[in-house]
Design a protein around this motif. Structure first.
Motif, PDB file in Angstrom:
ATOM      1  N   GLY A   1       0.785  -1.225   0.000  1.00 60.39           N
ATOM      2  CA  GLY A   1       0.000   0.000   0.000  1.00 60.39           C
ATOM      3  C   GLY A   1       0.817   1.276   0.000  1.00 60.39           C
ATOM      4  O   GLY A   1       0.322   2.330  -0.423  1.00 60.39           O
ATOM      5  N   THR A   2       2.076   1.216   0.448  1.00 57.52           N
ATOM      6  CA  THR A   2       2.931   2.406   0.457  1.00 57.52           C
ATOM      7  C   THR A   2       3.817   2.501  -0.770  1.00 57.52           C
ATOM      8  O   THR A   2       4.555   3.465  -0.928  1.00 57.52           O
ATOM      9  N   GLY A   3       3.762   1.500  -1.636  1.00 60.95           N
ATOM     10  CA  GLY A   3       4.569   1.514  -2.850  1.00 60.95           C
ATOM     11  C   GLY A   3       6.021   1.161  -2.594  1.00 60.95           C
ATOM     12  O   GLY A   3       6.457   0.967  -1.460  1.00 60.95           O
ATOM     13  N   PHE A   4       6.773   1.080  -3.693  1.00 55.73           N
ATOM     14  CA  PHE A   4       8.199   0.749  -3.619  1.00 55.73           C
ATOM     15  C   PHE A   4       8.912   1.523  -4.712  1.00 55.73           C
ATOM     16  O   PHE A   4       8.532   1.463  -5.886  1.00 55.73           O
ATOM     17  N   ALA A   5       9.950   2.284  -4.324  1.00 59.07           N
ATOM     18  CA  ALA A   5      10.607   3.193  -5.266  1.00 59.07           C
ATOM     19  C   ALA A   5      11.523   2.481  -6.250  1.00 59.07           C
ATOM     20  O   ALA A   5      11.787   2.998  -7.335  1.00 59.07           O
ATOM     21  N   GLY A   6      12.030   1.310  -5.885  1.00 60.92           N
ATOM     22  CA  GLY A   6      13.004   0.630  -6.729  1.00 60.92           C
ATOM     23  C   GLY A   6      12.364  -0.302  -7.743  1.00 60.92           C
ATOM     24  O   GLY A   6      11.152  -0.406  -7.863  1.00 60.92           O
ATOM     25  N   SER A   7      13.222  -0.977  -8.514  1.00 56.03           N
ATOM     26  CA  SER A   7      12.745  -1.986  -9.452  1.00 56.03           C
ATOM     27  C   SER A   7      12.716  -3.345  -8.757  1.00 56.03           C
ATOM     28  O   SER A   7      13.452  -3.587  -7.796  1.00 56.03           O
ATOM     29  N   TRP A   8      11.862  -4.232  -9.228  1.00 55.93           N
ATOM     30  CA  TRP A   8      11.757  -5.571  -8.671  1.00 55.93           C
ATOM     31  C   TRP A   8      11.331  -6.536  -9.770  1.00 55.93           C
ATOM     32  O   TRP A   8      10.874  -6.119 -10.828  1.00 55.93           O
ATOM     33  N   TRP A   9      11.520  -7.806  -9.516  1.00 51.86           N
ATOM     34  CA  TRP A   9      11.144  -8.799 -10.509  1.00 51.86           C
ATOM     35  C   TRP A   9      10.649 -10.067  -9.826  1.00 51.86           C
ATOM     36  O   TRP A   9      10.664 -10.182  -8.601  1.00 51.86           O
ATOM     37  N   LEU A  10      10.198 -10.998 -10.645  1.00 47.00           N
ATOM     38  CA  LEU A  10       9.627 -12.241 -10.161  1.00 47.00           C
ATOM     39  C   LEU A  10      10.455 -13.429 -10.634  1.00 47.00           C
ATOM     40  O   LEU A  10      10.907 -13.462 -11.781  1.00 47.00           O
ATOM     41  N   ASP A  11      10.658 -14.389  -9.748  1.00 45.32           N
ATOM     42  CA  ASP A  11      11.203 -15.686 -10.118  1.00 45.32           C
ATOM     43  C   ASP A  11      10.077 -16.710 -10.093  1.00 45.32           C
ATOM     44  O   ASP A  11       9.212 -16.668  -9.204  1.00 45.32           O
ATOM     45  N   ALA A  12      10.072 -17.624 -11.034  1.00 49.18           N
ATOM     46  CA  ALA A  12       9.052 -18.673 -11.082  1.00 49.18           C
ATOM     47  C   ALA A  12       9.706 -20.015 -11.362  1.00 49.18           C
ATOM     48  O   ALA A  12      10.620 -20.115 -12.193  1.00 49.18           O
ATOM     49  N   THR A  13       9.245 -21.050 -10.672  1.00 52.13           N
ATOM     50  CA  THR A  13       9.690 -22.415 -10.901  1.00 52.13           C
ATOM     51  C   THR A  13       8.475 -23.289 -11.167  1.00 52.13           C
ATOM     52  O   THR A  13       7.516 -23.277 -10.386  1.00 52.13           O
ATOM     53  N   ALA A  14       8.512 -24.025 -12.266  1.00 56.11           N
ATOM     54  CA  ALA A  14       7.465 -24.995 -12.582  1.00 56.11           C
ATOM     55  C   ALA A  14       8.022 -26.393 -12.355  1.00 56.11           C
ATOM     56  O   ALA A  14       9.081 -26.748 -12.891  1.00 56.11           O
ATOM     57  N   ILE A  15       7.335 -27.165 -11.522  1.00 50.46           N
ATOM     58  CA  ILE A  15       7.659 -28.580 -11.342  1.00 50.46           C
ATOM     59  C   ILE A  15       6.777 -29.342 -12.312  1.00 50.46           C
ATOM     60  O   ILE A  15       5.542 -29.321 -12.198  1.00 50.46           O
ATOM     61  N   CYS A  16       7.385 -29.996 -13.281  1.00 50.26           N
ATOM     62  CA  CYS A  16       6.659 -30.595 -14.400  1.00 50.26           C
ATOM     63  C   CYS A  16       6.922 -32.098 -14.465  1.00 50.26           C
ATOM     64  O   CYS A  16       7.960 -32.579 -14.025  1.00 50.26           O
ATOM     65  N   ALA A  17       5.969 -32.822 -15.025  1.00 50.97           N
ATOM     66  CA  ALA A  17       6.098 -34.271 -15.189  1.00 50.97           C
ATOM     67  C   ALA A  17       5.165 -34.719 -16.294  1.00 50.97           C
ATOM     68  O   ALA A  17       4.314 -33.958 -16.778  1.00 50.97           O
ATOM     69  N   ASP A  18       5.326 -35.988 -16.703  1.00 52.31           N
ATOM     70  CA  ASP A  18       4.341 -36.569 -17.607  1.00 52.31           C
ATOM     71  C   ASP A  18       2.980 -36.575 -16.908  1.00 52.31           C
ATOM     72  O   ASP A  18       2.919 -36.616 -15.672  1.00 52.31           O
ATOM     73  N   PRO A  19       1.866 -36.522 -17.664  1.00 53.02           N
ATOM     74  CA  PRO A  19       0.545 -36.532 -17.027  1.00 53.02           C
ATOM     75  C   PRO A  19       0.423 -37.671 -16.013  1.00 53.02           C
ATOM     76  O   PRO A  19       0.804 -38.809 -16.283  1.00 53.02           O
ATOM     77  N   LEU A  20      -0.085 -37.333 -14.827  1.00 51.12           N
ATOM     78  CA  LEU A  20      -0.203 -38.302 -13.748  1.00 51.12           C
ATOM     79  C   LEU A  20      -1.453 -39.166 -13.922  1.00 51.12           C
ATOM     80  O   LEU A  20      -2.442 -38.719 -14.509  1.00 51.12           O
ATOM     81  N   PRO A  21      -1.450 -40.377 -13.394  1.00 55.28           N
ATOM     82  CA  PRO A  21      -2.661 -41.202 -13.446  1.00 55.28           C
ATOM     83  C   PRO A  21      -3.824 -40.518 -12.732  1.00 55.28           C
ATOM     84  O   PRO A  21      -3.685 -40.065 -11.606  1.00 55.28           O
ATOM     85  N   GLY A  22      -4.968 -40.435 -13.396  1.00 55.15           N
ATOM     86  CA  GLY A  22      -6.147 -39.836 -12.787  1.00 55.15           C
ATOM     87  C   GLY A  22      -6.004 -38.368 -12.457  1.00 55.15           C
ATOM     88  O   GLY A  22      -6.670 -37.864 -11.548  1.00 55.15           O
ATOM     89  N   GLU A  23      -5.170 -37.651 -13.191  1.00 58.41           N
ATOM     90  CA  GLU A  23      -4.852 -36.255 -12.851  1.00 58.41           C
ATOM     91  C   GLU A  23      -6.056 -35.333 -12.988  1.00 58.41           C
ATOM     92  O   GLU A  23      -6.799 -35.389 -13.962  1.00 58.41           O
TER      93      GLU A  23
END
Length: 289
Positions: free
Chosen positions: A189-211
């Motif tokens: 709510g007060t903001g942020f003066a600097g720059s920022w970014w996002l990191d993302a990790t995807a945990i992936c696999a072959d389609p699971l049984p009954g997914e």
């Protein structure tokens, strides 16, 4: 390597806020031939750290012979609207899921603790973790999508807001789509003066049984706290996700984790000044049987 970014309000997420609350919507069921069985050796591990008023990280390790396929965490104690789970992701090597909590720029007088939760199993077929980062943003909000390799499904998610020295940028969303994950953040709510970014990790696999992917929304209104549970109609929880819709950086996640073998709970709370607009939380459960 940093990839593309969107410094404007996430229009897809904002549009979803105006809709009616979802009720245990099941998405992406996979029809498979042959015997259907849960991923063998599936376990859920929890680890809670010390209660104090310092920034801290907590990791939930997986048993020997297993790896992280999903995870989450929670913050408990005082000043929850001023403490952010700014980093929630599997550790490199996949032997634990880690959660980092930090106070906002004004701090919290009381004590609070971080709990990390890991969903662990022997590596399912085709398991791979892929990560990426958005470009730096000077906007008030940002989101970043990381796809799985072709033919694989996302079963777990990790994310982080990076660039601020304390929790001035809120990690709002860790969404699990069928073939990608989305991480979103917003300045508080007060903001942020600097720059920022996002990191993302995807945990992936072959389609699971009954997914199946199960999504459930809380009520949409202005309330101090909100909580919602996504329940697997069959099978067990393999992946965990959650998001805040409409919070505009003034609502923080306090819980996003598997609370039983068949349920995922997501909770959030408004910051210390409150928030007059309507908002809600959404829980994602990746189920397999």
């Amino acid at each position: 390597m940093r990839e593309g970014f969107n410094s404007n309000r996430w229009t897809r997420r904002t549009a979803a806020v105006g809709g009616a609350a979802l009720s245990a919507l099941v998405l992406g069921q996979i029809a498979l031939t042959g015997p259907v069985a849960a991923v063998p050796g599936l376990t859920y591990k929890t680890s809670t750290g010390p209660s104090n008023s310092a920034a801290k990280s907590q990791s939930a390790p997986c048993p020997t012979g297993t790896t992280v396929i999903g995870g989450g965490g929670a913050i408990t104690g005082s000043g929850l609207g001023q403490v952010g789970m700014d980093i929630m992701r599997p550790l490199i090597g996949g032997d634990a899921y880690s959660v980092t909590g930090r106070e906002d720029e004004t701090g919290v007088a009381g004590n609070w603790a971080v709990t990390a939760n890991a969903v662990c199993a022997p590596a399912p077929a085709g398991l791979v973790m892929v990560s990426g980062s958005s470009a730096p943003s000077f906007g008030t909000s940002n989101w970043f999508e990381k796809p799985c390799p072709a033919g694989k499904h996302a079963i777990g998610v990790g994310g982080a807001v990076v660039g601020a020295s304390n929790s001035e940028v809120v990690l709002e969303d860790l969404r699990i789509n069928q073939t990608s994950v989305v991480v979103a953040g917003a300045e508080d709510g007060t903001g942020f003066a600097g720059s920022w970014w996002l990191d993302a990790t995807a945990i992936c696999a072959d389609p699971l049984p009954g997914e199946q992917r199960v999504i459930n929304d809380s009520l949409y209104s202005s309330a101090t706290t909100r909580s919602v549970v996504a329940t697997c109609p069959s099978g067990r929880v393999h992946g965990v996700g959650g998001e805040i819709l409409g919070g505009d950086g003034q609502v923080r996640l306090t819980e996003m984790r598997a609370t039983t073998s068949t349920t995922v709970t997501v909770s959030a709370v408004e910051d210390e000044d409150g928030f007059s607009s309507n908002w809600k939380v959404r829980a994602y459960a990746v189920c397999a049987s």
